[in-house]
Design an enzyme around this catalytic site. Structure first.
Site, PDB file in Angstrom:
ATOM      1  N   THR A 207      13.660  -1.563  -4.224  1.00 46.19           N
ATOM      2  CA  THR A 207      13.570   0.075  -4.138  1.00 46.19           C
ATOM      3  C   THR A 207      11.921   0.692  -3.905  1.00 46.19           C
TER       4      THR A 207
ATOM      5  N   LEU B 103      15.886   3.818   8.224  1.00 46.16           N
ATOM      6  CA  LEU B 103      15.939   2.542   7.508  1.00 46.16           C
ATOM      7  C   LEU B 103      14.234   2.213   7.846  1.00 46.16           C
TER       8      LEU B 103
ATOM      9  N   GLU C 113      -8.526   4.367   4.215  1.00 45.79           N
ATOM     10  CA  GLU C 113      -7.788   4.437   5.423  1.00 45.79           C
ATOM     11  C   GLU C 113      -7.760   5.732   6.044  1.00 45.79           C
TER      12      GLU C 113
ATOM     13  N   HIS D 138     -15.199 -20.031  23.253  1.00 46.07           N
ATOM     14  CA  HIS D 138     -16.472 -19.137  23.293  1.00 46.07           C
ATOM     15  C   HIS D 138     -16.114 -18.336  24.182  1.00 46.07           C
TER      16      HIS D 138
ATOM     17  N   SER E 157       8.053   1.936  -4.168  1.00 42.78           N
ATOM     18  CA  SER E 157       7.313   2.418  -5.062  1.00 42.78           C
ATOM     19  C   SER E 157       7.077   3.997  -4.681  1.00 42.78           C
TER      20      SER E 157
ATOM     21  N   ALA F 270     -10.735   5.951  -4.290  1.00 42.71           N
ATOM     22  CA  ALA F 270     -11.264   5.049  -3.077  1.00 42.71           C
ATOM     23  C   ALA F 270     -10.840   3.674  -2.842  1.00 42.71           C
TER      24      ALA F 270
ATOM     25  N   CYS G  53       6.852   1.501   4.058  1.00 43.10           N
ATOM     26  CA  CYS G  53       6.248   0.905   5.037  1.00 43.10           C
ATOM     27  C   CYS G  53       6.388   1.713   6.466  1.00 43.10           C
TER      28      CYS G  53
HETATM   29  P1  FAD Z   1       9.749   0.531   0.233  1.00 40.33           P
HETATM   30  O1  FAD Z   1       9.432  -0.088   1.600  1.00 40.33           O
HETATM   31  O2  FAD Z   1       9.107   1.342  -0.589  1.00 40.33           O
HETATM   32  O3  FAD Z   1      11.074   0.666   0.370  1.00 40.33           O
HETATM   33  C1  FAD Z   1      12.018   0.854  -0.651  1.00 40.33           C
HETATM   34  C2  FAD Z   1      13.311   1.558  -0.074  1.00 40.33           C
HETATM   35  O4  FAD Z   1      14.288   1.592  -0.967  1.00 40.33           O
HETATM   36  C3  FAD Z   1      13.000   3.019   0.467  1.00 40.33           C
HETATM   37  O5  FAD Z   1      13.545   3.177   1.702  1.00 40.33           O
HETATM   38  C4  FAD Z   1      13.934   3.866  -0.746  1.00 40.33           C
HETATM   39  O6  FAD Z   1      14.407   5.074  -0.106  1.00 40.33           O
HETATM   40  C5  FAD Z   1      15.042   2.983  -1.089  1.00 40.33           C
HETATM   41  N1  FAD Z   1      15.657   3.290  -2.145  1.00 40.33           N
HETATM   42  C6  FAD Z   1      14.947   3.547  -3.409  1.00 40.33           C
HETATM   43  N2  FAD Z   1      15.984   3.787  -4.439  1.00 40.33           N
HETATM   44  C7  FAD Z   1      17.250   3.492  -3.693  1.00 40.33           C
HETATM   45  C8  FAD Z   1      18.603   3.909  -4.386  1.00 40.33           C
HETATM   46  N3  FAD Z   1      18.660   3.927  -5.496  1.00 40.33           N
HETATM   47  N4  FAD Z   1      19.453   3.575  -3.439  1.00 40.33           N
HETATM   48  C9  FAD Z   1      19.395   3.272  -2.191  1.00 40.33           C
HETATM   49  N5  FAD Z   1      18.085   3.154  -1.707  1.00 40.33           N
HETATM   50  C10 FAD Z   1      16.734   3.287  -2.553  1.00 40.33           C
HETATM   51  N6  FAD Z   1       1.099  -2.446   2.883  1.00 40.33           N
HETATM   52  C11 FAD Z   1       0.816  -3.417   3.804  1.00 40.33           C
HETATM   53  O7  FAD Z   1       0.955  -4.659   3.605  1.00 40.33           O
HETATM   54  N7  FAD Z   1       0.023  -3.116   4.974  1.00 40.33           N
HETATM   55  C12 FAD Z   1      -0.439  -1.733   5.225  1.00 40.33           C
HETATM   56  O8  FAD Z   1      -0.973  -1.335   6.208  1.00 40.33           O
HETATM   57  C13 FAD Z   1      -0.026  -0.780   4.472  1.00 40.33           C
HETATM   58  N8  FAD Z   1      -0.294   0.426   4.338  1.00 40.33           N
HETATM   59  C14 FAD Z   1       0.379   1.436   3.880  1.00 40.33           C
HETATM   60  C15 FAD Z   1      -0.028   2.747   3.606  1.00 40.33           C
HETATM   61  C16 FAD Z   1       0.473   3.745   3.043  1.00 40.33           C
HETATM   62  C17 FAD Z   1       0.134   5.044   3.129  1.00 40.33           C
HETATM   63  C18 FAD Z   1       1.243   3.335   1.911  1.00 40.33           C
HETATM   64  C19 FAD Z   1       1.835   4.483   0.932  1.00 40.33           C
HETATM   65  C20 FAD Z   1       1.837   1.952   1.644  1.00 40.33           C
HETATM   66  C21 FAD Z   1       1.156   1.037   2.691  1.00 40.33           C
HETATM   67  N9  FAD Z   1       1.358  -0.456   2.328  1.00 40.33           N
HETATM   68  C22 FAD Z   1       1.028  -1.352   3.382  1.00 40.33           C
HETATM   69  C23 FAD Z   1       2.389  -0.619   1.347  1.00 40.33           C
HETATM   70  C24 FAD Z   1       3.736  -1.013   1.918  1.00 40.33           C
HETATM   71  O9  FAD Z   1       4.472   0.129   2.396  1.00 40.33           O
HETATM   72  C25 FAD Z   1       4.429  -1.408   0.582  1.00 40.33           C
HETATM   73  O10 FAD Z   1       3.921  -2.805   0.147  1.00 40.33           O
HETATM   74  C26 FAD Z   1       5.937  -1.629   1.180  1.00 40.33           C
HETATM   75  O11 FAD Z   1       6.724  -0.727   1.886  1.00 40.33           O
HETATM   76  C27 FAD Z   1       6.857  -2.396   0.098  1.00 40.33           C
HETATM   77  O12 FAD Z   1       8.133  -2.512   0.701  1.00 40.33           O
HETATM   78  P2  FAD Z   1       9.636  -2.565  -0.382  1.00 40.33           P
HETATM   79  O13 FAD Z   1      10.364  -3.061   0.320  1.00 40.33           O
HETATM   80  O14 FAD Z   1       9.127  -2.980  -1.663  1.00 40.33           O
HETATM   81  O15 FAD Z   1       9.802  -1.001  -0.590  1.00 40.33           O
HETATM   82  P1  NAI Z   2      -5.144   1.458  -4.762  1.00 40.65           P
HETATM   83  O1  NAI Z   2      -4.800   0.646  -6.189  1.00 40.65           O
HETATM   84  O2  NAI Z   2      -5.631   0.414  -3.781  1.00 40.65           O
HETATM   85  O3  NAI Z   2      -6.289   2.332  -5.233  1.00 40.65           O
HETATM   86  C1  NAI Z   2      -6.674   3.237  -6.103  1.00 40.65           C
HETATM   87  C2  NAI Z   2      -7.839   3.582  -6.339  1.00 40.65           C
HETATM   88  O4  NAI Z   2      -7.969   4.642  -7.105  1.00 40.65           O
HETATM   89  C3  NAI Z   2      -8.645   2.612  -7.153  1.00 40.65           C
HETATM   90  O5  NAI Z   2      -9.879   2.065  -6.514  1.00 40.65           O
HETATM   91  C4  NAI Z   2      -8.717   2.937  -8.535  1.00 40.65           C
HETATM   92  O6  NAI Z   2      -9.959   2.658  -9.151  1.00 40.65           O
HETATM   93  C5  NAI Z   2      -8.767   4.587  -8.238  1.00 40.65           C
HETATM   94  N1  NAI Z   2      -8.533   5.454  -9.309  1.00 40.65           N
HETATM   95  C6  NAI Z   2      -7.538   5.080 -10.273  1.00 40.65           C
HETATM   96  N2  NAI Z   2      -7.592   6.264 -11.130  1.00 40.65           N
HETATM   97  C7  NAI Z   2      -8.488   7.013 -10.886  1.00 40.65           C
HETATM   98  C8  NAI Z   2      -8.858   8.168 -11.283  1.00 40.65           C
HETATM   99  N3  NAI Z   2      -8.366   8.845 -12.535  1.00 40.65           N
HETATM  100  N4  NAI Z   2      -9.898   8.903 -10.630  1.00 40.65           N
HETATM  101  C9  NAI Z   2     -10.594   8.256  -9.541  1.00 40.65           C
HETATM  102  N5  NAI Z   2     -10.240   7.289  -9.251  1.00 40.65           N
HETATM  103  C10 NAI Z   2      -9.192   6.587  -9.602  1.00 40.65           C
HETATM  104  O7  NAI Z   2      -4.031   2.470  -4.829  1.00 40.65           O
HETATM  105  P2  NAI Z   2      -3.646   3.298  -3.354  1.00 40.65           P
HETATM  106  O8  NAI Z   2      -4.888   3.097  -2.571  1.00 40.65           O
HETATM  107  O9  NAI Z   2      -2.945   4.462  -3.815  1.00 40.65           O
HETATM  108  O10 NAI Z   2      -2.568   2.268  -2.645  1.00 40.65           O
HETATM  109  C11 NAI Z   2      -1.426   1.868  -3.340  1.00 40.65           C
HETATM  110  C12 NAI Z   2      -0.887   0.501  -2.630  1.00 40.65           C
HETATM  111  O11 NAI Z   2      -0.483   0.778  -1.283  1.00 40.65           O
HETATM  112  C13 NAI Z   2      -2.040  -0.375  -2.813  1.00 40.65           C
HETATM  113  O12 NAI Z   2      -1.593  -1.359  -3.847  1.00 40.65           O
HETATM  114  C14 NAI Z   2      -2.179  -1.143  -1.448  1.00 40.65           C
HETATM  115  O13 NAI Z   2      -1.829  -2.473  -1.631  1.00 40.65           O
HETATM  116  C15 NAI Z   2      -1.039  -0.505  -0.780  1.00 40.65           C
HETATM  117  N6  NAI Z   2      -1.594  -0.095   0.687  1.00 40.65           N
HETATM  118  C16 NAI Z   2      -1.944  -1.309   1.222  1.00 40.65           C
HETATM  119  C17 NAI Z   2      -2.659  -0.978   2.536  1.00 40.65           C
HETATM  120  C18 NAI Z   2      -3.080  -2.074   3.490  1.00 40.65           C
HETATM  121  O14 NAI Z   2      -2.614  -3.199   3.269  1.00 40.65           O
HETATM  122  N7  NAI Z   2      -3.861  -1.704   4.505  1.00 40.65           N
HETATM  123  C19 NAI Z   2      -2.965   0.392   3.047  1.00 40.65           C
HETATM  124  C20 NAI Z   2      -2.525   1.476   2.178  1.00 40.65           C
HETATM  125  C21 NAI Z   2      -1.929   1.003   0.864  1.00 40.65           C
END
Ligand code: FAD
Ligand code: NAI
Length: 466
Positions: A144, A39, A188, A445, A146, A182, A43
């Protein structure tokens, strides 16, 4: 008609599992269907938690090697064990995997593993390798999530061409990585590997890092990351990829129109994520998506089918875990007959780099575009005593406010613990507070939070320490 469940949630990420627990707490009979054996979704398993775990380990190493001398601490023969860092990360994840399962049991949410696909508005088929089951429910909540995006000419193989998922489970630290994009993931995970000794080069399409940030923070972040040896090429577009013996060569069209080749052991694509609804058969039952693949919903999370709701990364808005969680709670409360709403302007975002970023509300550019009567002021961490004691005084707190009403419109922090500090600004925006309210509330402070108070004092009348 009798249904097996009142609510079936599809997906157990922060949107889905939270929606399931809250719906059960409110007295509904709930199931949560997850296609993976564990589960927690993106995230917990391949997102927020593993990345923050590795950021913490690598930051500790970096601080010991770069800042301990300033504190009079000599550390000799400093080394690190990458596999131990990875093991630690995995343990943190597993603890929470079991934690969610425990919460499901405690709240009587039925945990079901398998891939869900709609047969009709009220029925899904759940497929596993060994069996197929059917389940009916009065309501469904789709959560579900991304998946990472790649290029047609640069497909993810998680060997040489990594997504964040591959980058979070490498067997060893590569010598060099080209990070395409970037954005948040790029800076990160780029920081993690740079701190561990890898040469990290960014190729970014836009003219700044983390484009949605207030431009003052984007600029400051780039400068700080460059000082940590990361290299940035902005306004550059990758056009070609070729494998080489030692790794991969990417060709990019640069801002001056020239072509430039970049070679590295690995490439990491962080160019955004797409909503994931593959295999749900939404088309078959008439749940519509927009042109970008996001599930269309109304203000109450209802899709084009009244009994099917959608939340989290599959609907428009920031792809953030806490946004998905808020939507999960509100969605469950609406289904249980309560009234609830989300203030999207008050959803903070945090970038876990060093220095950290915390932001909420309107950026200065957005306030300008909206033709608001706004003011914007900065308070530097150099004038904050706690930051000076910590030896972490790079950065500032910027507040954007309405010059007539003094309402706080936005707060943008770059500096230590910005992610924790932003909660106060988020609360202020949620409750419609003014900069005067914050300026006249006592902050301990010496704390970093005084920098936010002082920025609000500057907006209200005059800060004391600048
Ligand atoms: P998800 O967490 O993607 O969960 C969807 C679930 O649905 C999955 O477990 C999947 O297996 C399941 N599923 C899909 N299709 C089916 C199906 N047909 N049947 C049954 N199950 C299914 N956000 C933050 O706020 N802070 C952060 O620091 C942060 N860091 C991140 C770092 C990375 C590297 C990445 C990739 C993302 C990060 N995010 C962060 C973004 C965050 O992970 C997502 O916004 C969040 O997980 C979205 O939640 P969700 O419940 O919509 O979907
Ligand atoms: P993002 O949308 O943050 O960044 C993608 C970057 O790629 C942008 O700067 C964009 O201009 C660039 N880009 C797009 N097409 C390109 C190309 N053809 N060539 C070069 N650069 C290009 O997406 P990212 O970093 O993939 O993260 C996905 C999501 O995950 C974000 O929307 C974010 O909200 C979430 N996330 C959140 C975190 C947090 O809250 N700390 C940590 C990691 C992810």
């Amino acid at each position: 008609m009798n249904f097996d469940f009142d609510v079936a949630v599809i997906g157990s990420g922060p949107g889905g599992y939270v929606a399931a627990i809250r719906a059960a707490q409110l007295g509904l009979k709930v199931a949560c269907v997850e296609k993976y054996p564990v589960l927690g979704g993106t995230c917990l398993n391949v997102g927020c938690i593993p990345s923050k775990s590795l950021l913490q380990s690598s930051e500790l190493l970096y601080k010991i090697s770069h800042s301990s001398k300033d504190h009079g601490i000599q550390v000799e023969n400093l080394s690190f064990d990458f596999s131990k860092m990875m093991e630690r990360k995995q343990k943190v994840i597993q603890g929470f995997n079991q934690g969610i399962s425990g919460l499901f049991k405690k709240n009587k949410v039925q945990e079901i593993h398998g891939t869900a696909s709609f047969i009709s508005d009220h029925e899904i088929e759940i497929n596993t390798d060994s069996k197929k089951e059917k389940l009916s429910a009065k309501y469904f909540i789709l959560a579900t999530g991304s998946k990472p995006i790649d290029f047609p000419f640069l497909k993810l193989d998680e060997e040489k061409i990594l997504s964040s998922t591959g980058a979070l489970s490498l067997p060893k630290v590569p010598k060099s990585i080209i990070v395409v994009g970037a954005g948040v993931i790029g800076v990160e995970l780029g920081s993690v590997y740079s701190r561990l000794g890898c040469k990290v080069t960014f190729i970014e399409f836009m003219d700044r890092v983390c484009p949605p940030l207030d431009s003052a923070l984007s600029k400051a972040l780039k400068k700080e990351l460059e000082a940590q040896n990361m290299e940035f090429h902005l306004k550059a577009k990758v056009t070609k990829a070729e494998m080489s013996n030692d790794g991969i060569v990417l060709t990019a069209e640069m801002s001056d129109g020239s072509q430039k080749s970049f070679e590295a052991e690995k490439a990491m694509l962080c160019i955004g994520r797409r909503p994931y609804t593959d295999g749900l058969n939404l088309e078959g039952i008439g749940v519509e998506k927009d042109s970008k693949g996001f599930v269309k919903i109304d203000d109450n999370f209802r899709t084009t089918k009244d009994n099917i709701l959608a939340i989290g990364d599959i609907v428009a808005g920031p792809m953030l875990a806490h946004k998905a969680e808020e939507e999960g709670v509100v969605c469950a409360e609406l289904l249980a007959g309560h009234s609830a709403k989300i203030n999207y302007l008050a959803i903070p975002s945090v970038v876990y780099t060093d220095p950290e970023i915390g932001a909420v509300g309107l950026t200065e550019e957005r306030a300008k575009e909206m033709n608001l009567n706004y003011g914007a002021v900065n308070f530097p961490y150099k004038a904050n005593s706690r930051a000076r004691c910590m030896g972490e005084d790079a950065g500032f707190v910027k507040v954007v406010f309405d010059t007539k009403t003094k309402h706080l419109l936005g707060t943008h922090i770059i500096g230590p613990h910005a992610g924790e500090l932003i909660a106060e600004a988020s609360l202020a925006i949620t409750k419609g507070l003014t900069v005067t309210d914050i300026a006249t509330s006592c902050h301990a402070h010496p704390t970093l939070s005084e920098a936010f108070k002082e920025a609000c004092m500057q907006a209200d009348f005059k800060a004391l320490h600048i």
